[in-house]
Design a protein around this motif. Structure first.
Motif, short mmCIF file in Angstrom:
data_model
loop_
_atom_site.label_atom_id
_atom_site.label_comp_id
_atom_site.label_asym_id
_atom_site.label_seq_id
_atom_site.Cartn_x
_atom_site.Cartn_y
_atom_site.Cartn_z
N THR A 168 22.64 48.34 27.53
CA THR A 168 23.70 47.02 27.56
C THR A 168 23.53 46.57 26.31
OG1 THR A 168 23.39 47.28 29.93
CG2 THR A 168 24.11 45.03 28.73
N TRP A 169 22.08 46.21 25.89
CA TRP A 169 21.97 45.31 24.48
C TRP A 169 21.60 46.07 23.51
CZ3 TRP A 169 20.45 43.51 29.76
CH2 TRP A 169 21.37 42.62 30.11
N SER A 170 20.94 47.35 23.65
CA SER A 170 20.44 47.99 22.46
C SER A 170 21.12 48.33 21.56
CB SER A 170 19.94 49.96 23.08
OG SER A 170 21.09 50.19 23.74
N HIS A 186 20.03 45.93 19.07
CA HIS A 186 18.93 46.04 18.61
C HIS A 186 18.55 47.10 17.62
CE1 HIS A 186 17.62 43.55 21.86
NE2 HIS A 186 17.61 44.45 22.90
N ASP A 243 15.55 47.35 25.51
CA ASP A 243 16.64 47.12 26.58
C ASP A 243 16.33 47.45 27.96
OD1 ASP A 243 18.94 47.31 28.24
OD2 ASP A 243 20.40 47.34 26.54
N SER A 264 15.69 44.73 30.72
CA SER A 264 16.32 44.95 32.06
C SER A 264 15.35 44.98 33.11
CB SER A 264 17.12 46.06 31.92
OG SER A 264 18.12 46.06 30.91
#
Length: 487
Positions: free
Chosen positions: A273-275, A278, A295, A299
């Protein structure tokens, strides 16, 4: 191989077509795929009497002689396209160099190209096969943990374009994938650790028995190349074989009903989702496994805040990341990056967050109703929790090096033209968010999505680490061809 059935119906104003394509392909576990006593791979090429292989230079330097002797033993003529490849070289010029080798070889449409290497090699060469005559067969022999466990499961193939990872690609299944875990004997420990994250991903959200084995044997699996290095015990090897087989099987069961990713709620998207942020924010990019582990760890904290994951389960998963030397945090992971990552993934996932989280450990729930305030509160708590872990939650050998980035020496005019096209399409080597551009961890104002700055003396803020970076290095091509141009 694919079979297509369809129906055509007349309508008032024309016709309506329903087409259904059957996709079938095989996986074979085979230690020593290039040992002459194992004829399975050679049998795939007996009909053709020859083989065009695409591999990276490191793999060829280590296994090239064995590969040549293997096909010589079976009287199969071998032609090898060797390339130095990594995220920086996962580009159109590398793709075109493989296409040129296919043309020079005179590949037939149904004749399979042999692709030997990690996930990056199989991505680019697979895309070349998908594009060549719109559909050319290929056979995969992955050589890294990520290649064996994760990339081998998917039928996605792609190259990077401009800043965007996997922006140009296709869904193209190989005829056959041979899974040979003895390649892990020669894989650096950092890359073993990098791939370990993918197994935590699938097991923590979908297969608790595999998570239990990872938890029990973590350090031994990493230090022994999943039981394939000399001195590994039979117990560790047996555990590794069970982990690998069950992990791959579970991912296949989850992915095969959704090979073209029509459904967007995907269990194996845990940690994704957010990786992407990163991976790109640090000046030197994080390895993929470390980016997704940050992530996943965050999470898990979010899920624990919601009581979807118990305190015991939360501690257990974070401890496993730490024991494996995988990252759970980095200094540039802040509320601003969290907000930008959320905005980006909402576009990818059709307006919904669809954040996969364990609930409980070994099962999965998707979160959509998470406010910015809740996300930020979870991040603040996660940062506090990380103070209790070694290195404040930062991983070991977390950043890419030459084994990840690869090198390529493209034709200078061709490279400049491609870079200009990428800039025109939407900015080279930058992550877009409205009128802002993220460069090497700093946010710069741009105009129409184009950055007009250099950061820390590096082109677009990254010193030769991202796709379409420096064009200096080794040659991609065969027989004196540099990406299709005669050297």
């Amino acid at each position: 191989m694919s079979d297509l059935t369809a129906s055509v119906l007349e309508t008032k104003n024309g016709f309506h077509v329903d087409g259904y394509e059957k996709i079938s392909y095989d996986f074979t576990f085979l230690d020593g795929v290039f040992n002459v006593e194992n004829r399975q791979l050679a049998e795939c090429y007996q009909k053709w009497g020859r083989v065009l292989a695409v591999t990276d230079m490191n793999v060829f330097n280590m296994y090239g002689e064995q590969i040549e002797k293997y096909f010589q033993h079976y009287n199969l003529e071998l032609k090898v396209h060797k390339t130095k490849i990594g995220e920086k070289a996962k580009t159109i010029p590398t793709f075109l160099s493989i296409v040129d080798s296919m043309t020079e070889f005179g590949i037939y449409r149904k004749e399979p190209v042999l692709v030997v290497g990690g996930g990056l090699v199989t991505d680019v060469a697979g895309f070349a096969c998908a594009a060549y005559r719109r559909n050319t067969n290929f056979i995969r022999v992955p050589t890294t943990v990520i290649g064996l466990i994760d990339a081998s499961v998917s039928i996605k193939v792609a190259v990077n374009y401009g800043n965007y990872k996997n922006r140009l690609g296709a869904y193209h299944a190989p005829m056959h994938t041979f899974l040979d875990f003895t390649f892990l004997r020669s894989l650096p420990t950092a890359q073993i650790r990098n791939g370990f994250a993918e197994l935590i991903k699938i097991s923590s959200c979908s297969h608790l028995p595999t998570f239990d084995l990872l938890d029990k044997y973590c350090e031994q699996l990493i230090s022994t190349g999943f039981g394939r290095c000399d001195g590994a015990s039979d117990e560790v090897r047996d555990a590794a074989d069970k982990i690998n087989r069950e992990g791959i099987h579970e991912m296949l069961k989850l992915e095969t009903p959704n090979l073209h990713e029509i459904g967007l709620d995907r269990v194996i998207a845990y940690g994704h989702t957010w990786s992407p942020m990163h991976e790109l924010v640090p000046e030197t990019p994080l390895r993929h496994g470390h980016a997704i582990s940050i992530d996943m760890a965050y999470s898990a904290t979010l899920a624990n805040n919601r009581k979807l994951l118990s305190d015991e389960e939360h501690h257990r998963i974070l401890t496993l990341f730490s024991r494996a030397g995988l990252s759970m945090d980095h200094p540039q992971f802040d509320e601003d990056i969290l907000d930008k990552g959320t905005a980006a993934i909402l576009k990818t996932r059709d307006g919904k967050l669809r954040a996969a989280v364990p609930n409980p450990l070994g099962s999965c729930t998707f979160l959509n109703d998470v406010s910015a305030e809740e996300l930020n509160a979870a991040l603040r708590r996660h940062k506090e929790i990380m103070k209790g872990y070694p290195r404040n939650g930062e991983g070991l050998e977390a950043f890419v090096d030459a084994s990840d980035t690869g090198y390529t020496e493209n034709n200078q005019k061709e490279a400049e033209a491609l870079e200009a096209a990428a800039k025109k399409a939407g900015n080279l080597n930058a992550t877009m968010d409205g009128d802002n551009v993220v460069h090497g961890g700093k946010v710069m104002n741009g105009v129409n999505g184009h950055a007009n700055v250099h950061v820390n003396g590096h082109f677009n803020g990254v010193a030769e680490h991202l796709a379409n970076g420096s064009t200096k290095g080794l040659t991609n091509g065969v027989d004196g061809f540099t990406n299709g141009a005669k050297a």
